[in-house]
Design an enzyme around this catalytic site. Sequence first.
Site, mmCIF file in Angstrom:
data_model
loop_
_atom_site.group_PDB
_atom_site.id
_atom_site.type_symbol
_atom_site.label_atom_id
_atom_site.label_comp_id
_atom_site.label_asym_id
_atom_site.label_seq_id
_atom_site.Cartn_x
_atom_site.Cartn_y
_atom_site.Cartn_z
ATOM 1 N N SER A 142 -3.460 -6.051 15.940
ATOM 2 C CA SER A 142 -2.803 -7.126 15.208
ATOM 3 C C SER A 142 -3.171 -8.427 15.920
ATOM 4 O O SER A 142 -3.609 -8.394 17.080
ATOM 5 C CB SER A 142 -1.288 -6.915 15.268
ATOM 6 N N TYR A 155 6.631 -4.532 19.564
ATOM 7 C CA TYR A 155 5.397 -4.583 18.764
ATOM 8 C C TYR A 155 4.275 -5.265 19.540
ATOM 9 O O TYR A 155 3.152 -4.773 19.611
ATOM 10 C CB TYR A 155 5.692 -5.339 17.466
HETATM 11 P P1 NAD Z 1 3.017 0.147 5.692
HETATM 12 O O1 NAD Z 1 4.468 0.229 5.958
HETATM 13 O O2 NAD Z 1 2.533 -0.316 4.378
HETATM 14 O O3 NAD Z 1 2.339 1.563 5.984
HETATM 15 C C1 NAD Z 1 2.576 2.270 7.166
HETATM 16 C C2 NAD Z 1 2.341 3.754 6.904
HETATM 17 O O4 NAD Z 1 2.518 4.424 8.167
HETATM 18 C C3 NAD Z 1 3.333 4.376 5.923
HETATM 19 O O5 NAD Z 1 2.654 5.146 4.953
HETATM 20 C C4 NAD Z 1 4.219 5.250 6.805
HETATM 21 O O6 NAD Z 1 4.697 6.426 6.148
HETATM 22 C C5 NAD Z 1 3.246 5.615 7.911
HETATM 23 N N1 NAD Z 1 3.941 6.038 9.138
HETATM 24 C C6 NAD Z 1 5.030 5.452 9.724
HETATM 25 N N2 NAD Z 1 5.389 6.166 10.797
HETATM 26 C C7 NAD Z 1 4.529 7.213 10.896
HETATM 27 C C8 NAD Z 1 4.388 8.301 11.804
HETATM 28 N N3 NAD Z 1 5.242 8.484 12.827
HETATM 29 N N4 NAD Z 1 3.368 9.176 11.606
HETATM 30 C C9 NAD Z 1 2.524 9.027 10.564
HETATM 31 N N5 NAD Z 1 2.606 8.020 9.668
HETATM 32 C C10 NAD Z 1 3.609 7.130 9.831
HETATM 33 O O7 NAD Z 1 2.436 -0.769 6.890
HETATM 34 P P2 NAD Z 1 1.090 -1.631 7.013
HETATM 35 O O8 NAD Z 1 1.468 -3.052 6.935
HETATM 36 O O9 NAD Z 1 0.025 -1.089 6.132
HETATM 37 O O10 NAD Z 1 0.764 -1.348 8.544
HETATM 38 C C11 NAD Z 1 -0.267 -0.471 8.960
HETATM 39 C C12 NAD Z 1 -0.706 -0.862 10.357
HETATM 40 O O11 NAD Z 1 -1.221 -2.192 10.340
HETATM 41 C C13 NAD Z 1 0.398 -0.847 11.415
HETATM 42 O O12 NAD Z 1 -0.096 -0.341 12.626
HETATM 43 C C14 NAD Z 1 0.753 -2.317 11.558
HETATM 44 O O13 NAD Z 1 1.291 -2.618 12.812
HETATM 45 C C15 NAD Z 1 -0.621 -2.938 11.375
HETATM 46 N N6 NAD Z 1 -0.589 -4.356 11.012
HETATM 47 C C16 NAD Z 1 0.035 -4.765 9.883
HETATM 48 C C17 NAD Z 1 0.035 -6.111 9.561
HETATM 49 C C18 NAD Z 1 0.711 -6.636 8.336
HETATM 50 O O14 NAD Z 1 0.867 -7.860 8.250
HETATM 51 N N7 NAD Z 1 1.080 -5.800 7.371
HETATM 52 C C19 NAD Z 1 -0.599 -7.030 10.401
HETATM 53 C C20 NAD Z 1 -1.223 -6.570 11.553
HETATM 54 C C21 NAD Z 1 -1.220 -5.218 11.834
#
Ligand code: NAD
Length: 260
Positions: A142, A155
């Site tokens: 991130s 985080y």
């Molecule tokens: P999201 O909530 O849309 O999807 C996350 C997925 O992870 C879900 O399908 C959930 O069921 C799954 N998950 C949660 N806990 C789990 C576990 N213990 N085992 C297996 N699966 C699990 O989230 P997103 O925004 O797509 O985030 C995905 C990644 O991207 C994360 O690591 C997040 O930190 C990172 N990220 C997101 C953003 C943002 O702005 N959305 C920015 C930077 C980084």
Amino acid sequence: MSLQDKVALVTGAASGIGEQCARRLASLGATVVIADLNLANAQRVAGSIVESGGKAIAVSMDVTSEEAVNAGIERTVKELGSIDVLVSNAGIQIVALVEAYAFADWKKMLAIHLDGAVLTTKAAIRHMYDSKGGGSIIYMGSVHSHEASKLKSAYVTAKHGLLGLARVVAKEGGPRGVRANVVCPGFVRTPLVKKQIPEQAKELGISEQDVVKNVMLKETVDGEFTTVEDVANTVAFLAGFESSALTGQSIIVSHGWAMK
Ligand code: NAD
């Protein structure tokens, strides 16, 4: 760039960024494993990839469970023959001021983001070492791998930690054909972020509109959210990169929020 005949496992691929990564990798010819805690959603995503002509299977996986991770990766190699790309992406967000951050929440955050990354790496890298083609491991970092924000102690700690893990894996894996990199998105409108907007508004005592404009997107060059496609294209680029010239790096995809 082709990922024909490659097998790519994406954790947290039943939603948001992971889902789009899986779709993009499948569109480049990879067989994708949709590994997620939420099996019903994982099956929906895998089914939709197959319907549109791609190759995908769904696997139930809690990335904090060594047993579940090992079982999911063993199943992948048994059914599909190899694991060439690992995208360690599963993640959640819990926001609170550090003095109010429940220890149980802290441990949950580190378990999903860091234990998940290391457990999937341990299970997958052995098979990458065994295969002629080596492998590519991509951690979903991130901007918070490089910057800090209020309310996000766990985080930010976890996302900084992924840089260290990727660099060690790059050094250990390099001589054996395995690359490791971190993709660092800015804010992307996924369920994870949509949930945070009202929570941050409440914690910071400002409106939801102000959270978006003056907290989330304030430092970007154009006030725009990063998209799931932006992130998935970067992941695909790293997955298909053909030499070890690009390893141990982090690539920030954030509309200029962070420039490193
Ligand atoms: P999201 O909530 O849309 O999807 C996350 C997925 O992870 C879900 O399908 C959930 O069921 C799954 N998950 C949660 N806990 C789990 C576990 N213990 N085992 C297996 N699966 C699990 O989230 P997103 O925004 O797509 O985030 C995905 C990644 O991207 C994360 O690591 C997040 O930190 C990172 N990220 C997101 C953003 C943002 O702005 N959305 C920015 C930077 C980084």
